[in-house]
Design an enzyme around this catalytic site. Structure first.
Site, PDB file in Angstrom:
ATOM      1  N   ARG A  56       0.820  -1.209   0.000  1.00 45.88           N
ATOM      2  CA  ARG A  56       0.000   0.000   0.000  1.00 45.88           C
ATOM      3  C   ARG A  56       0.855   1.261   0.000  1.00 45.88           C
ATOM      4  NH1 ARG A  56      -2.039   0.921   4.301  1.00 45.88           N
ATOM      5  NH2 ARG A  56      -1.378  -0.948   5.408  1.00 45.88           N
ATOM      6  N   LYS A 198      -8.588  -2.501   0.671  1.00 42.55           N
ATOM      7  CA  LYS A 198      -8.523  -1.690   1.874  1.00 42.55           C
ATOM      8  C   LYS A 198      -9.264  -0.370   1.711  1.00 42.55           C
ATOM      9  CE  LYS A 198      -6.284  -3.835   5.232  1.00 42.55           C
ATOM     10  NZ  LYS A 198      -6.497  -5.222   5.582  1.00 42.55           N
ATOM     11  N   HIS A 217     -10.880  -4.295  12.190  1.00 42.85           N
ATOM     12  CA  HIS A 217      -9.796  -4.898  11.412  1.00 42.85           C
ATOM     13  C   HIS A 217      -9.375  -6.180  12.128  1.00 42.85           C
ATOM     14  CE1 HIS A 217      -5.551  -4.588   9.524  1.00 42.85           C
ATOM     15  NE2 HIS A 217      -6.383  -5.127   8.674  1.00 42.85           N
ATOM     16  N   SER A 235      -1.388  -5.489   9.746  1.00 38.31           N
ATOM     17  CA  SER A 235      -0.950  -6.382   8.683  1.00 38.31           C
ATOM     18  C   SER A 235       0.247  -7.255   9.093  1.00 38.31           C
ATOM     19  CB  SER A 235      -0.569  -5.547   7.476  1.00 38.31           C
ATOM     20  OG  SER A 235      -0.154  -6.383   6.452  1.00 38.31           O
ATOM     21  N   LYS A 239      -3.601 -12.526  11.447  1.00 40.47           N
ATOM     22  CA  LYS A 239      -5.064 -12.653  11.386  1.00 40.47           C
ATOM     23  C   LYS A 239      -5.475 -13.806  10.458  1.00 40.47           C
ATOM     24  CE  LYS A 239      -5.737  -8.423   9.900  1.00 40.47           C
ATOM     25  NZ  LYS A 239      -4.325  -8.016   9.865  1.00 40.47           N
ATOM     26  N   THR A 240      -4.942 -13.767   9.226  1.00 43.33           N
ATOM     27  CA  THR A 240      -5.332 -14.769   8.231  1.00 43.33           C
ATOM     28  C   THR A 240      -4.851 -16.158   8.646  1.00 43.33           C
ATOM     29  OG1 THR A 240      -5.230 -13.076   6.525  1.00 43.33           O
ATOM     30  CG2 THR A 240      -5.211 -15.352   5.762  1.00 43.33           C
ATOM     31  N   ASP A 254     -10.142 -10.829   7.705  1.00 47.78           N
ATOM     32  CA  ASP A 254      -9.558  -9.479   7.811  1.00 47.78           C
ATOM     33  C   ASP A 254     -10.495  -8.349   8.246  1.00 47.78           C
ATOM     34  OD1 ASP A 254      -7.092  -8.013   7.422  1.00 47.78           O
ATOM     35  OD2 ASP A 254      -8.060  -7.032   5.730  1.00 47.78           O
ATOM     36  N   ARG A 319       1.460 -12.198  -1.888  1.00 46.30           N
ATOM     37  CA  ARG A 319       0.077 -12.409  -1.455  1.00 46.30           C
ATOM     38  C   ARG A 319      -0.644 -13.443  -2.298  1.00 46.30           C
ATOM     39  NH1 ARG A 319      -2.138  -9.489   3.070  1.00 46.30           N
ATOM     40  NH2 ARG A 319      -0.643  -7.843   3.482  1.00 46.30           N
TER      41      ARG A 319
HETATM   42  N1  ADP Z   1       3.894 -17.048  15.680  1.00 46.95           N
HETATM   43  C1  ADP Z   1       3.293 -16.674  14.556  1.00 46.95           C
HETATM   44  N2  ADP Z   1       1.975 -16.392  14.551  1.00 46.95           N
HETATM   45  C2  ADP Z   1       1.359 -15.998  13.420  1.00 46.95           C
HETATM   46  N3  ADP Z   1       1.983 -15.859  12.220  1.00 46.95           N
HETATM   47  C3  ADP Z   1       3.299 -16.156  12.168  1.00 46.95           C
HETATM   48  C4  ADP Z   1       4.002 -16.564  13.319  1.00 46.95           C
HETATM   49  N4  ADP Z   1       5.284 -16.773  12.970  1.00 46.95           N
HETATM   50  C5  ADP Z   1       5.380 -16.508  11.669  1.00 46.95           C
HETATM   51  N5  ADP Z   1       4.200 -16.139  11.151  1.00 46.95           N
HETATM   52  C6  ADP Z   1       3.962 -15.729   9.742  1.00 46.95           C
HETATM   53  O1  ADP Z   1       3.535 -14.389   9.749  1.00 46.95           O
HETATM   54  C7  ADP Z   1       2.633 -14.146   8.684  1.00 46.95           C
HETATM   55  C8  ADP Z   1       1.305 -13.650   9.209  1.00 46.95           C
HETATM   56  O2  ADP Z   1       0.588 -13.163   8.106  1.00 46.95           O
HETATM   57  P1  ADP Z   1      -0.971 -13.088   7.986  1.00 46.95           P
HETATM   58  O3  ADP Z   1      -1.617 -14.172   8.758  1.00 46.95           O
HETATM   59  O4  ADP Z   1      -1.299 -12.974   6.536  1.00 46.95           O
HETATM   60  O5  ADP Z   1      -1.209 -11.701   8.725  1.00 46.95           O
HETATM   61  P2  ADP Z   1      -2.435 -10.713   8.663  1.00 46.95           P
HETATM   62  O6  ADP Z   1      -3.583 -11.485   8.142  1.00 46.95           O
HETATM   63  O7  ADP Z   1      -2.619 -10.244  10.062  1.00 46.95           O
HETATM   64  O8  ADP Z   1      -2.002  -9.627   7.750  1.00 46.95           O
HETATM   65  C9  ADP Z   1       2.457 -15.447   7.937  1.00 46.95           C
HETATM   66  O9  ADP Z   1       3.354 -15.440   6.860  1.00 46.95           O
HETATM   67  C10 ADP Z   1       2.863 -16.480   9.010  1.00 46.95           C
HETATM   68  O10 ADP Z   1       3.381 -17.659   8.449  1.00 46.95           O
HETATM   69  C1  PEP Z   2      -3.761  -6.118   2.843  1.00 46.90           C
HETATM   70  C2  PEP Z   2      -3.254  -5.503   3.872  1.00 46.90           C
HETATM   71  O1  PEP Z   2      -3.323  -5.893   5.169  1.00 46.90           O
HETATM   72  P1  PEP Z   2      -3.687  -7.242   5.859  1.00 46.90           P
HETATM   73  O2  PEP Z   2      -2.441  -8.030   5.816  1.00 46.90           O
HETATM   74  O3  PEP Z   2      -4.090  -6.825   7.214  1.00 46.90           O
HETATM   75  O4  PEP Z   2      -4.776  -7.890   5.055  1.00 46.90           O
HETATM   76  C3  PEP Z   2      -2.574  -4.238   3.704  1.00 46.90           C
HETATM   77  O5  PEP Z   2      -2.273  -3.665   4.758  1.00 46.90           O
HETATM   78  O6  PEP Z   2      -2.344  -3.820   2.550  1.00 46.90           O
HETATM   79 MN    MN Z   3      -4.585 -10.961   6.417  1.00 44.22          MN
END
Ligand code: ADP
Ligand code: PEP
Ligand code: MN
Length: 535
Positions: A56, A198, A217, A235, A239-240, A254, A319
């Site tokens: 972003r 977003k 969020h 981010s 979460k995911t 998200d 992504r």
């Molecule tokens: N202890 C942990 N808990 C959660 N995610 C972790 C951890 N260690 C490493 N990771 C990595 O961090 C990233 C978290 O990303 P994601 O779940 O997409 O975050 P968000 O959805 O909050 O943006 C993933 O690539 C995951 O494999």
């Molecule tokens: C997609 C985004 O965030 P998130 O990883 O929380 O989905 C972002 O911040 O551009």
């Molecule tokens: Mn996410």
């Protein structure tokens, strides 16, 4: 309904012969391929690259300052005002740009799974793959029975249209401009698909509180017993990853709304970070990446077509976008009851916050307002390594209104529903970023499972002195010493210093919250205690 002076040119564009309206997924994939926008990878996903912008661009995001927004928006560094004249001139130029395109792709979708709060949206793209992304990420066709007659919020995304900052009044060639009056979002100069997703979230953060719904969020899932859990986090905090749990039903990864009926997903798809994705550690997400999914800036081997998630040559912010039903246990209704547990995810680059701690009501408010975490590499332009940040409500880049609006709503809802809150550090332990290590994902999963299943309720707790956090002495599946941050650091003095430094940051950041009760202010860390502890 609203008739705006902009609707006519938009109608003209939509009626143009170059428009491909609501193409199904397979046709969008085919079209992306035939236009040379991307390639199929061996798992069936469409793989694309976005060029210079791979995250972003918060500094290029603006909100039109007009009669609708003037009094409502919390203007500042996040919500930067731009005039109607600038918007209108860019709008006209973009319309002309679109009319000159051989092909345009339009998807009609919606945001908000609860029909009472649903917002129709329309996405106009010059790239077929962007339209595929929009189709998969937003809620799909709302059907004639959902036709509320409400004018859709329209995204116009034309990355090949670049602004001339001197003439157009933007800061760079890239711009993301939201007009609440015209119900239009203009995106130019950037191909990063996350901007579309977003910016609709920002719109929902503006509209939902008016209807007494709290936009959040966070990701969400629900257990067999109907026990809903929310995972807030900026981010990259997990979460995911953590919401995709084979033992629970996924609601969304998200963005959610919390109304008097419970919670609902805002979107129809997920947008997972892929860096170091492994089949073993994250099988649900791995398997969700198949035909119809989009891989953004993931390195794909030219000979085998295999994605290589360990490569970060294009960006760390690689992504995958896929529809939520690619996750086997996603809940069809995308809605669930009031949350019994809320988890605040923070990726602490200082390595001093415990991997899990239980928050009192006041601590929960304190930490929600503080929103301490790290910006992880790549999600925003210019961020190359974890950088400590305070992001109110764990989502300040997306909040048009004053943070207190969201915080007060959360406080009232948590109180009313007796929601328990945990703070989970998914970042570093044993030392700061660079020295310590990122907390093992399987341990984080075990801690969250214990929290959700009530195993930590009866566990004996110790109170950590600097932040006053209540840490369980034991957690099934996790070594005891990992739970206590001080015990993971070899150099105890260094730990005490770092903890003190972080406590100071919390205190300085919190000075801006003047309207907060004494009890909530007192729920923060005390750097005075930290000094004593460091001696
Ligand atoms: N202890 C942990 N808990 C959660 N995610 C972790 C951890 N260690 C490493 N990771 C990595 O961090 C990233 C978290 O990303 P994601 O779940 O997409 O975050 P968000 O959805 O909050 O943006 C993933 O690539 C995951 O494999
Ligand atoms: C997609 C985004 O965030 P998130 O990883 O929380 O989905 C972002 O911040 O551009
Ligand atoms: Mn996410």
């Amino acid at each position: 309904m609203m008739s705006s002076r902009f609707s006519n040119p938009l109608t003209r564009v939509l009626e143009g012969e170059n428009v491909q309206m609501d193409l199904p997924v397979s046709r969008l994939v085919e079209t992306s391929l035939s236009r040379g926008e991307g390639a199929l990878s061996s798992n069936g996903a469409l793989s694309v690259e976005t060029g210079e912008y791979t995250g972003r661009s918060p500094k290029d995001k603006f909100i039109v300052h007009d009669s609708a927004s003037a009094e409502k928006v919390d203007w500042g560094n996040v919500n930067r005002p731009i005039s109607r004249e600038v918007f209108s001139s860019l709008f006209d130029q973009m319309i002309e740009h679109l009319e000159n395109k051989e092909e345009l792709f339009v998807t009609n979708g919606a945001a908000g799974a609860d029909a009472s709060y649903q917002l129709p949206i329309r996405v106009i793209n010059e790239f077929a793959w962007h339209n595929l992304f929009a189709r998969q990420l937003f809620l799909r066709s709302t059907g004639p029975d959902r036709d509320t007659g409400m004018e859709p919020f329209t995204i116009i995304s034309a990355p090949q249209f670049k602004a001339d900052p001197e003439q157009d009044g933007t800061d760079s060639e890239t711009f993301i401009i939201l007009s609440f009056e015209e119900r239009v979002i203009l995106i130019g100069g950037t191909e990063y698909a996350g901007e579309m997703k977003k910016s609709i979230f920002s719109v929902m953060n503006y509209l939902l509180p008016e209807q007494d719904v709290l936009p959040m969020h966070c990701s969400a899932n629900v257990g067999e017993e109907g026990d809903t859990a929310l995972f807030f986090g900026l981010s990259g905090t997990g979460k995911t990853t953590l919401s995709a749990d084979p033992h629970r039903y996924l609601i969304g990864d998200d963005e959610h709304g919390w109304s008097d009926n419970g919670i609902f997903n805002i979107e129809g798809g997920c947008y997972a970070k892929c860096v170091n994705l492994s089949k073993k550690k994250e099988p649900q997400i791995w398997n969700a990446i198949r035909f119809g999914a989009v891989l953004e800036n993931v390195h794909v081997d030219r000979t085998t077509g295999d994605p290589d998630y360990t490569h970060t040559d294009l960006t760390e912010n690689t992504r995958a976008a896929y529809p939520i039903d690619n996750i086997p246990n996603a809940l069809e209704t995308s809605a669930a009851g009031h949350p019994s547990t809320i988890i605040f995810l923070t990726a602490d680059a200082f390595g001093v916050l415990p991997p899990i701690s239980r928050l009192t009501k006041e601590q929960a408010m304190y930490h929600f307002l503080s929103g301490y975490t790290s910006k992880l590499a790549g999600t925003e332009r210019g961020i190359t390594e974890p950088e400590a940040t305070f992001s109110t409500c764990f989502g300040s880049p997306f909040l048009p209104l004053d943070a207190s609006v969201y915080a007060q709503m959360l406080g009232a809802k948590m109180e009313h529903h007796g929601t328990q809150v945990f703070l989970v550090n998914t970042g570093w332990s044993g030392g700061p970023y660079g020295t310590g290590e990122r907390i093992n994902l399987s341990y984080t999963r075990a801690m969250i499972q214990a929290a959700l299943e009530g195993d930590l309720q009866s566990s004996e707790m110790t109170t950590e002195p600097v932040f006053g956090l209540h840490i369980p002495l034991q957690c099934p599946g996790v070594p005891d010493e990992l739970l206590q941050p001080a015990s993971t650091w070899e150099d105890k003095q260094a730990y005490a210093e770092k903890a003190k430094e972080l406590a100071h940051r919390f205190e300085n950041n919190f000075l801006k919250f003047t309207n907060v009760s004494q009890a909530v202010q007192d729920a923060g860390p005390s750097s005075r205690t930290a000094e004593t502890a460091g001696r």
